[in-house]
Design a protein around this motif. Structure first.
Motif, PDB file in Angstrom:
ATOM      1  N   ILE A   1      -7.542   2.047  12.590  1.00 54.26           N
ATOM      2  CA  ILE A   1      -6.554   3.103  12.287  1.00 54.26           C
ATOM      3  C   ILE A   1      -5.515   2.599  11.297  1.00 54.26           C
ATOM      4  CG2 ILE A   1      -4.719   4.490  13.310  1.00 54.26           C
ATOM      5  CD1 ILE A   1      -6.406   4.678  15.850  1.00 54.26           C
ATOM      6  N   ARG A   2      -5.027   1.356  11.467  1.00 53.11           N
ATOM      7  CA  ARG A   2      -4.044   0.788  10.533  1.00 53.11           C
ATOM      8  C   ARG A   2      -4.613   0.690   9.127  1.00 53.11           C
ATOM      9  NH1 ARG A   2      -1.533  -4.638  12.626  1.00 53.11           N
ATOM     10  NH2 ARG A   2      -0.466  -4.352  10.605  1.00 53.11           N
ATOM     11  N   MET A   3      -5.895   0.327   9.055  1.00 45.85           N
ATOM     12  CA  MET A   3      -6.511   0.195   7.731  1.00 45.85           C
ATOM     13  C   MET A   3      -6.615   1.552   7.048  1.00 45.85           C
ATOM     14  SD  MET A   3     -10.129  -1.618   6.830  1.00 45.85           S
ATOM     15  CE  MET A   3      -9.575  -3.087   7.664  1.00 45.85           C
TER      16      MET A   3
ATOM     17  N   VAL B   1      -4.838   2.753   3.423  1.00 44.64           N
ATOM     18  CA  VAL B   1      -5.579   3.342   2.311  1.00 44.64           C
ATOM     19  C   VAL B   1      -4.908   4.645   1.898  1.00 44.64           C
ATOM     20  CG1 VAL B   1      -7.755   4.407   1.675  1.00 44.64           C
ATOM     21  CG2 VAL B   1      -7.751   2.270   2.960  1.00 44.64           C
ATOM     22  N   GLU B   2      -4.483   5.414   2.888  1.00 46.14           N
ATOM     23  CA  GLU B   2      -3.816   6.659   2.568  1.00 46.14           C
ATOM     24  C   GLU B   2      -2.521   6.436   1.820  1.00 46.14           C
ATOM     25  OE1 GLU B   2      -3.328   8.568   6.274  1.00 46.14           O
ATOM     26  OE2 GLU B   2      -5.429   9.274   6.440  1.00 46.14           O
ATOM     27  N   LEU B   3      -1.793   5.311   2.130  1.00 40.11           N
ATOM     28  CA  LEU B   3      -0.521   5.038   1.447  1.00 40.11           C
ATOM     29  C   LEU B   3      -0.732   4.307   0.146  1.00 40.11           C
ATOM     30  CD1 LEU B   3       1.613   3.938   4.558  1.00 40.11           C
ATOM     31  CD2 LEU B   3       1.711   6.103   3.327  1.00 40.11           C
ATOM     32  N   GLY B   4      -1.980   3.987  -0.195  1.00 41.89           N
ATOM     33  CA  GLY B   4      -2.274   3.329  -1.461  1.00 41.89           C
ATOM     34  C   GLY B   4      -1.978   1.863  -1.443  1.00 41.89           C
ATOM     35  N   LYS B   5      -1.942   1.234  -0.277  1.00 43.38           N
ATOM     36  CA  LYS B   5      -1.617  -0.174  -0.204  1.00 43.38           C
ATOM     37  C   LYS B   5      -2.862  -1.041  -0.112  1.00 43.38           C
ATOM     38  CE  LYS B   5       2.867   0.551   2.037  1.00 43.38           C
ATOM     39  NZ  LYS B   5       3.699   0.205   3.188  1.00 43.38           N
TER      40      LYS B   5
END
Length: 486
Positions: free
Chosen positions: A474-476, A480-484
C-alpha cells in the motif's frame, strides 16, 4: 538483590510505545481473519483431542480364551434325514468325536427349509449287538422256512396298513449287506408271529417287507435313507397330517430271531373288545434305544455349537450308522448355511464397541453365512476350507476387569468332489498363529497443548508476514501516486 532494571533486560517481549505504532484498516481486517482462523483451528484440534485414537498391529496370537475354540453353526439339509444325520469333529492331534448330541439340536424340515414338527431327540443310533441269527447246528436251515414276511409294494402298502392293527415293515435293499444278515431272522420271526397270530383268523399283527430298489417312491414317502429300516405302523393310532404322512416309529433293537419275536410280541394289541382293538405297547423300551419316532420329513436342520482344540481340524456332517447301509447315489448333501462362526458369544455392549471401532467386520465376518451349496450331480461331497484369523479389540469403554473383545474372521474356499463313497459335508479350519490387535487410546494433553501453541503462533506469524507485505504494498502504491517512485 537483583534490581528491576536488570530483570527488565531479559524481557523477550519488549514493548513499543503505543504512540510509535500505526494502526491500519488492512491490519484490522487481517487480525479479524486471523482470530477467526485461530478459533476454527482450535476447535478442530480440540475435537481431535477429545476423540479416541485407534491403532492396529499384528502380533503373535497369545489368546486368553483358553485351549478350546467354539464353533457355532446352523445348517439346513433339505435331503438328509435327522434319523442318521451325524456331526463329527476331528483334528491333527488325533482327536475324533463322532455323532455329537449334547450341544447339537436337530429339527425336521421340508424341501423348502421350513421346520416341521418338534426337535428330534434321536441321539446316536444304538449299538446293535446282534445283526441276525448266529449260524450253528441248532439253527433251522433257512430254506426250510420259506417266505414268512409279506412282500408289499406301492399299490398294496396302504391297504395293509389299514387292515392290521400293527404292521411292522422291513424296508430293505437287495445289495445291502446288513439286509442280507437280517433276512433269515426276519423271515423266521415273521413265520413264528404268523403261527401265533394267524393273519386270517387273528390279524392283530403282521410282519412285512418292501424292496426299496423296486419301490423308490414309497421309500421316499417314508423317508427311508438307511437300509434296513424297520418301521412300526399302528392302525388308528398314526396321526395323518395334511401332506399324507404317518406318525410312526422306528425299531433299532437287536436283529436276531429271539429279540425280534420278543419285541413284536410286546406290540400285539389286546383282543377285540366291542369291535375295537385295545392298542397296548408292552415292548421293553425304557431307555429309548429299541424304538423311536420315525422321521417326519426328509430334511434336517442342524444347529448348535462344538468346542475344538486350536489346531487344524475339520467338522463333518454325514449320514452315519454302524448298522445301516446307505446308497451313495441317492444321498444328496445340498445345504444352506444359516450360520457358521468362530469364537465365544459376546455381550451386546462388547459387540457395539467392536462395530463402532471396526464397522467393516460387522457386515462380512461370517463369509459362509447365507450361502447355498447345491449338489447338481450324484455322489457330491462338499469341502469348505476356512482360514481363521483372530481380532482382539481393546476398548476404553469396556468395564473394569472385563476381558477384551475377541472376534474371529475367516476366508472360505469351497469345492465339490464326486466319488463313489457316501457323500459328506466337511468344514476344514486352520487358525492363523498371528492375530490382529486393535487398541483404543486417548491422545496426550501435552500433544494437544503443543499443537495449540503451534496454531496460535503459526497463524499469528503468518498473519504478521501477510500484514507487512500488504502494508508495504500500500505504501508503494501511494508513493507512485505522489510521483515519488523512481
Amino acid at each position: 538483590m537483583i534490581s528491576s532494571s536488570k530483570l527488565k533486560s531479559i524481557d523477550f517481549y519488549r514493548k513499543i510505545p503505543r504512540d510509535l505504532t500505526e494502526a491500519s484498516l488492512s491490519g484490522a481486517g487481517l487480525s479479524i481473519i486471523a482470530a477467526l482462523w485461530m478459533m476454527f483451528l482450535f476447535g478442530m484440534e480440540l475435537n481431535n483431542y477429545m476423540s479416541v485414537a485407534t491403532t492396529t498391529i499384528v502380533v503373535v496370537d497369545r489368546s486368553r480364551d483358553g485351549e478350546y475354540l467354539r464353533i457355532d453353526f446352523n445348517l439346513s439339509f433339505p435331503a438328509l434325514s435327522c434319523e442318521f444325520a451325524s456331526v463329527d469333529v476331528s483334528d491333527v492331534l488325533g482327536t475324533h468325536r463322532f455323532n455329537l448330541t449334547k450341544t447339537v439340536r436337530k429339527f425336521p424340515i421340508d424341501s423348502h427349509l421350513q421346520r416341521i414338527g418338534q426337535e428330534v431327540h434321536a441321539g446316536p443310533v444304538p449299538n446293535i449287538k446282534s445283526h441276525g441269527d448266529a449260524h450253528g447246528e441248532e439253527d433251522i436251515p433257512y430254506e426250510h422256512l420259506g417266505e414268512g414276511a409279506v412282500e408289499l409294494n406301492q399299490k398294496t402298502f396302504d391297504t395293509y396298513t389299514h387292515l392290521f392293527p400293527v404292521l411292522v415293515v422291513n424296508f430293505y435293499a437287495p445289495w445291502c449287506s446288513w439286509c442280507a444278515r437280517l433276512k433269515p431272522s426276519w423271515e423266521r420271526a415273521a413265520q413264528i408271529m404268523a403261527e401265533r397270530y394267524n393273519p386270517e383268523t387273528d390279524g392283530r399283527i403282521l410282519l412285512a417287507k418292501v424292496d426299496c430298489t423296486q419301490n423308490q417312491a414309497l421309500c421316499r414317502e417314508h423317508h427311508i435313507q438307511g437300509y434296513p429300516s424297520i418301521r412300526i405302523f399302528r392302525k388308528g393310532h398314526d396321526l395323518r397330517e395334511g401332506h399324507g404322512h404317518h406318525d410312526h416309529e422306528s425299531y433299532y433293537g437287536d436283529r436276531d430271531t429271539d429279540s425280534l419275536v420278543a419285541f413284536m410280541t410286546g406290540l400285539v394289541p389286546a383282543p377285540v373288545v366291542d369291535g375295537k382293538y385295545a392298542i397296548e405297547d408292552k415292548s421293553n423300551n425304557t431307555d429309548g434305544t429299541v424304538k423311536r419316532p420315525a422321521p417326519r420329513a426328509g430334511g434336517c436342520r442342524i444347529e448348535g455349537f462344538v468346542k475344538v482344540k486350536k489346531v487344524p481340524g475339520e467338522l463333518m456332517i454325514s449320514a452315519h450308522s454302524g448298522a445301516h447301509s446307505f446308497d451313495a447315489a441317492k444321498m444328496n448333501m445340498t445345504h444352506h448355511v444359516g450360520l457358521f462362526s468362530f469364537g465365544n458369544k459376546q455381550s451386546w455392549r462388547s459387540l457395539k464397541d467392536a462395530n463402532r471401532l471396526l464397522p467393516e467386520l460387522d457386515s462380512d465376518i461370517d463369509h459362509l453365512t447365507g450361502e447355498v451349496f447345491i449338489s447338481e450331480h450324484e455322489n457330491i461331497t462338499h469341502d469348505h476350507y476356512l482360514q481363521v484369523v483372530k481380532t482382539e479389540v481393546i476398548s476404553l469403554r469396556r468395564h473394569k476387569g472385563s476381558e477384551p473383545l475377541d472376534r474371529y474372521d475367516y476366508t472360505a474356499h469351497s469345492n465339490q468332489l464326486q466319488s463313489t463313497n457316501v457323500p459328506v459335508v466337511k468344514f476344514h479350519y486352520e487358525l492363523s498363529p498371528m492375530q490382529v490387535l486393535v487398541r483404543e487410546a486417548r491422545r496426550s494433553f501435552s500433544h494437544f497443548i503443543t499443537n495449540l501453541c503451534a496454531i496460535i503462533g503459526g497463524v499469528f506469524t503468518v498473519a504478521g508476514i501477510v500484514d507487512a507485505m500488504l502494508h508495504n504494498a500500500i505504501r508503494m502504491v501511494k508513493k507512485v501516486e505522489l510521483g515519488k517512485q523512481f
